[in-house]
Every structure is written in structure tokens, then in C-alpha cells.
Design an enzyme around this catalytic site. Sequence first.
Site, PDB file in Angstrom:
ATOM      1  N   THR A  95       0.873  -1.179   0.000  1.00  0.00           N
ATOM      2  CA  THR A  95       0.000   0.000   0.000  1.00  0.00           C
ATOM      3  C   THR A  95       0.904   1.222   0.000  1.00  0.00           C
ATOM      4  OG1 THR A  95      -1.690  -1.140   1.270  1.00  0.00           O
ATOM      5  CG2 THR A  95      -1.783   1.265   1.258  1.00  0.00           C
ATOM      6  N   LYS A 170      -7.794   1.693  -3.074  1.00  0.00           N
ATOM      7  CA  LYS A 170      -7.490   1.299  -1.688  1.00  0.00           C
ATOM      8  C   LYS A 170      -7.621   2.486  -0.735  1.00  0.00           C
ATOM      9  CE  LYS A 170      -5.121  -0.795   1.743  1.00  0.00           C
ATOM     10  NZ  LYS A 170      -5.306  -2.023   2.428  1.00  0.00           N
ATOM     11  N   LYS A 245      -1.702   5.429   8.443  1.00  0.00           N
ATOM     12  CA  LYS A 245      -0.889   5.450   7.213  1.00  0.00           C
ATOM     13  C   LYS A 245      -1.792   5.665   5.993  1.00  0.00           C
ATOM     14  CE  LYS A 245       1.651   2.472   4.097  1.00  0.00           C
ATOM     15  NZ  LYS A 245       2.140   1.139   3.753  1.00  0.00           N
TER      16      LYS A 245
HETATM   17  P1  NAD Z   1       5.946  -5.755   7.335  1.00  0.00           P
HETATM   18  O1  NAD Z   1       6.737  -4.614   7.864  1.00  0.00           O
HETATM   19  O2  NAD Z   1       5.565  -6.891   8.236  1.00  0.00           O
HETATM   20  O3  NAD Z   1       6.709  -6.398   6.057  1.00  0.00           O
HETATM   21  C1  NAD Z   1       7.449  -5.661   5.129  1.00  0.00           C
HETATM   22  C2  NAD Z   1       8.704  -6.479   4.811  1.00  0.00           C
HETATM   23  O4  NAD Z   1       9.424  -5.816   3.772  1.00  0.00           O
HETATM   24  C3  NAD Z   1       9.659  -6.597   6.009  1.00  0.00           C
HETATM   25  O5  NAD Z   1       9.901  -7.952   6.256  1.00  0.00           O
HETATM   26  C4  NAD Z   1      10.914  -5.864   5.537  1.00  0.00           C
HETATM   27  O6  NAD Z   1      12.114  -6.418   6.020  1.00  0.00           O
HETATM   28  C5  NAD Z   1      10.797  -6.017   4.030  1.00  0.00           C
HETATM   29  N1  NAD Z   1      11.601  -5.055   3.275  1.00  0.00           N
HETATM   30  C6  NAD Z   1      11.642  -3.703   3.424  1.00  0.00           C
HETATM   31  N2  NAD Z   1      12.480  -3.166   2.516  1.00  0.00           N
HETATM   32  C7  NAD Z   1      12.957  -4.207   1.780  1.00  0.00           C
HETATM   33  C8  NAD Z   1      13.851  -4.299   0.679  1.00  0.00           C
HETATM   34  N3  NAD Z   1      14.460  -3.225   0.175  1.00  0.00           N
HETATM   35  N4  NAD Z   1      14.113  -5.529   0.175  1.00  0.00           N
HETATM   36  C9  NAD Z   1      13.533  -6.636   0.680  1.00  0.00           C
HETATM   37  N5  NAD Z   1      12.664  -6.611   1.734  1.00  0.00           N
HETATM   38  C10 NAD Z   1      12.399  -5.407   2.258  1.00  0.00           C
HETATM   39  O7  NAD Z   1       4.633  -5.105   6.673  1.00  0.00           O
HETATM   40  P2  NAD Z   1       3.265  -5.842   6.289  1.00  0.00           P
HETATM   41  O8  NAD Z   1       2.312  -5.786   7.417  1.00  0.00           O
HETATM   42  O9  NAD Z   1       3.592  -7.162   5.648  1.00  0.00           O
HETATM   43  O10 NAD Z   1       2.704  -4.831   5.180  1.00  0.00           O
HETATM   44  C11 NAD Z   1       3.244  -4.782   3.868  1.00  0.00           C
HETATM   45  C12 NAD Z   1       2.400  -3.831   3.047  1.00  0.00           C
HETATM   46  O11 NAD Z   1       1.042  -4.298   3.030  1.00  0.00           O
HETATM   47  C13 NAD Z   1       2.361  -2.400   3.594  1.00  0.00           C
HETATM   48  O12 NAD Z   1       2.404  -1.510   2.521  1.00  0.00           O
HETATM   49  C14 NAD Z   1       1.023  -2.349   4.340  1.00  0.00           C
HETATM   50  O13 NAD Z   1       0.482  -1.046   4.391  1.00  0.00           O
HETATM   51  C15 NAD Z   1       0.174  -3.265   3.481  1.00  0.00           C
HETATM   52  N6  NAD Z   1      -0.967  -3.882   4.169  1.00  0.00           N
HETATM   53  C16 NAD Z   1      -0.811  -4.397   5.409  1.00  0.00           C
HETATM   54  C17 NAD Z   1      -1.913  -4.971   6.053  1.00  0.00           C
HETATM   55  C18 NAD Z   1      -1.771  -5.566   7.434  1.00  0.00           C
HETATM   56  O14 NAD Z   1      -2.815  -5.833   8.063  1.00  0.00           O
HETATM   57  N7  NAD Z   1      -0.564  -5.810   7.925  1.00  0.00           N
HETATM   58  C19 NAD Z   1      -3.155  -5.006   5.412  1.00  0.00           C
HETATM   59  C20 NAD Z   1      -3.268  -4.511   4.115  1.00  0.00           C
HETATM   60  C21 NAD Z   1      -2.159  -3.943   3.506  1.00  0.00           C
END
Ligand code: NAD
Length: 295
Positions: A95, A170, A245
Site C-alpha cells: 500500500t 485502496k 498510514k
Molecule cells: P511488514 O513490515 O511486516 O513487512 C514488510 C517487509 O518488507 C519486512 O519484512 C521488511 O524487512 C521487508 N523489506 C523492506 N524493505 C525491503 C527491501 N528493500 N528488500 C527486501 N525486503 C524489504 O509489513 P506488512 O504488514 O507485511 O505490510 C506490507 C504492506 O502491506 C504495507 O504496505 C502495508 O500497508 C500493506 N498492508 C498491510 C496490512 C496488514 O494488516 N498488515 C493489510 C493490508 C495492507
Amino acid sequence: MAKIAFIGLGNMGAPMAGNLVKKGHEVVGFDLQQANLEAAAQRGVQAVASAADAVAGADAVITMLPAGKDTIAVYAKSGILEKARKGTVFIDCSTIDVASARAAHVLATNAGMLSLDSPVSGGVGGAEGATLTLMAGGTAAAFEKARPFLECVGKKVVYCGDAGAGQAAKICNNMILGISMIGVSEAFVLAEKLGLSHAALFDVASTSSGQCWSLTSYCPVPGPVPASPANNAYKPGFASALMSKDLKLAQEAAAVSGASTPMGALAAQLFALHNAHGASGDDFSSIVKLIRGTK
Ligand code: NAD
């Protein structure tokens, strides 16, 4: 079955990658955090040492990263666009802001790739259960190539239009959600002051014109909807920090596009205040406590 590179194996990415494995795809993954990479390997993802290593020979490249700057960094600096085969479909499920999403599309298409923004809704539970809703933006050709993979991680896939349309859908949806949760919370707090029971308000509003998802699926007070986070000490769910966010992204998009969103702006402020009071890890329905003035 296809070979899929999956970059970003956090709370959402790891279960999504695991579901692609369950559907029989070969999934090669990378994450900056070794612990997350190892946890994904437990789900059958082949862990590699860099994003560029993951994309070699892939049919699709999926990213699931925290923010726009991360997607741009991975697209522009990790070498994946140089290493992937021309015509590979790049799908960013993160997102992120609409401007960064469109910039990512330009980077990918200039490198000869198909490109899609496809943020998700449904949270970690939806990611685990492969019941996410995915909203996609990009060319029809990119969508058709990506669709079978998106259908492995979600139950509903919606094509929203050109580059950035998925992100637009979204943040518009989540702006409705943030505003409506505050409205429902205000109604319950007013009912409390008027001596009206939660059950009575719920019974009336859930079958009247006040009916909405924030009331009937995610009721912010305990009792009327047994599965709502209010019954579980506001354990997420959908964390208040993530709602903040998304509301901030909506405000950025409103400023750039010239849309007037006064309720969205107020909702963004209220959730920021709620988080400043220590609620960022609680479900966003806990905003009722800010409205009520209780901890
Ligand atoms: P998270 O922080 O758990 O996971 C993100 C991952 O990306 C981490 O493991 C991090 O190490 C990795 N990362 C960051 N930079 C990187 C790079 N350069 N190379 C490789 N890996 C890298 O976050 P999440 O909860 O999994 O959310 C991910 C996305 O999904 C976000 O944009 C969030 O807004 C969206 N989202 C989350 C939810 C939720 O409920 N958690 C729901 C809908 C959407």
C-alpha cells in the site's frame, strides 16, 4: 506451474508467498530481515541472498513492502529490472502513495516489463487464508498475466483501471472506513450519555440507514458483534497505525489532485492523536476510547 519472485516477506508477504507455494508455484523469496526470510522458508519459499537473485527466470515478480520509497528503491536500485526477463509481470502489492505507484510503473515499463499496482485488503487473516481482496491498476495485458497469481492469494480480484488505480481504490475505500468508524463510535458514545444500550442502538442502526461495515462487522463496542476486536481488548485486526498510514496517503492524494476531503482530513488527525496516546498497535476501532475520553 510458474516461477514467482517474492520480495518483502513480512506479516503479509510471508503468508501470501506461502499460498502461492500451496497452489504449486515455485516461489523464490528475498527479505532484508534474515528472520523473516527464514520464516518464509518454513512455508516452502526458496530463500535467496538478494532481490536480483530472486527474479532470475521468474514469470512474475511480486513486492510486498512497507512504503512507496521501498518499492521505488527495490525497483530502481536492487537490479531486479535489469535481471528479470523482458515481459515479466511486476506486481506491487504494497500500500503506497499513488505518485510512487505511478513512478514504479514507469520504471518497470521503461525496462520492458508488464506492470501492475495491486494493493490488498483483508489484513493478516486474509493473507493467511488466501481471502484477500486485490485491487489492480495497470494495462489490461499486465492484469491478465497477473490474474492467476493474484487469485492464488485472494478471493476477489478487481481490475480498477490504469496505473495507480489500485492504490487509488485502496485509499478511497480506507478513507470511507476511517470516517465511518469514527461516526459509529460517536453514535455509541452519544447513546451511552443518553442512557441507550449498545444492544438497542445496534439493533436499530444495523437494520436502518446508519448501517455500515464499521457497525455490523467491526462494531467498536463489545457485545453486539462477537467477532469484532472490541471483544478481544482491541487486538488487531487492523492496527490503528495502519489506518493512520492509509488516511495520510489519502490526504497526500487529495492535496495533489485538488480534491476536498474535510472529513478525511479530520479522520487523519483523530487517528494520529489516538496513536500519539499509545494506541498505534491496537485495532483501529479502539478510536471509540479517544471519542469517549477513556483509556
Ligand atoms: P511488514 O513490515 O511486516 O513487512 C514488510 C517487509 O518488507 C519486512 O519484512 C521488511 O524487512 C521487508 N523489506 C523492506 N524493505 C525491503 C527491501 N528493500 N528488500 C527486501 N525486503 C524489504 O509489513 P506488512 O504488514 O507485511 O505490510 C506490507 C504492506 O502491506 C504495507 O504496505 C502495508 O500497508 C500493506 N498492508 C498491510 C496490512 C496488514 O494488516 N498488515 C493489510 C493490508 C495492507
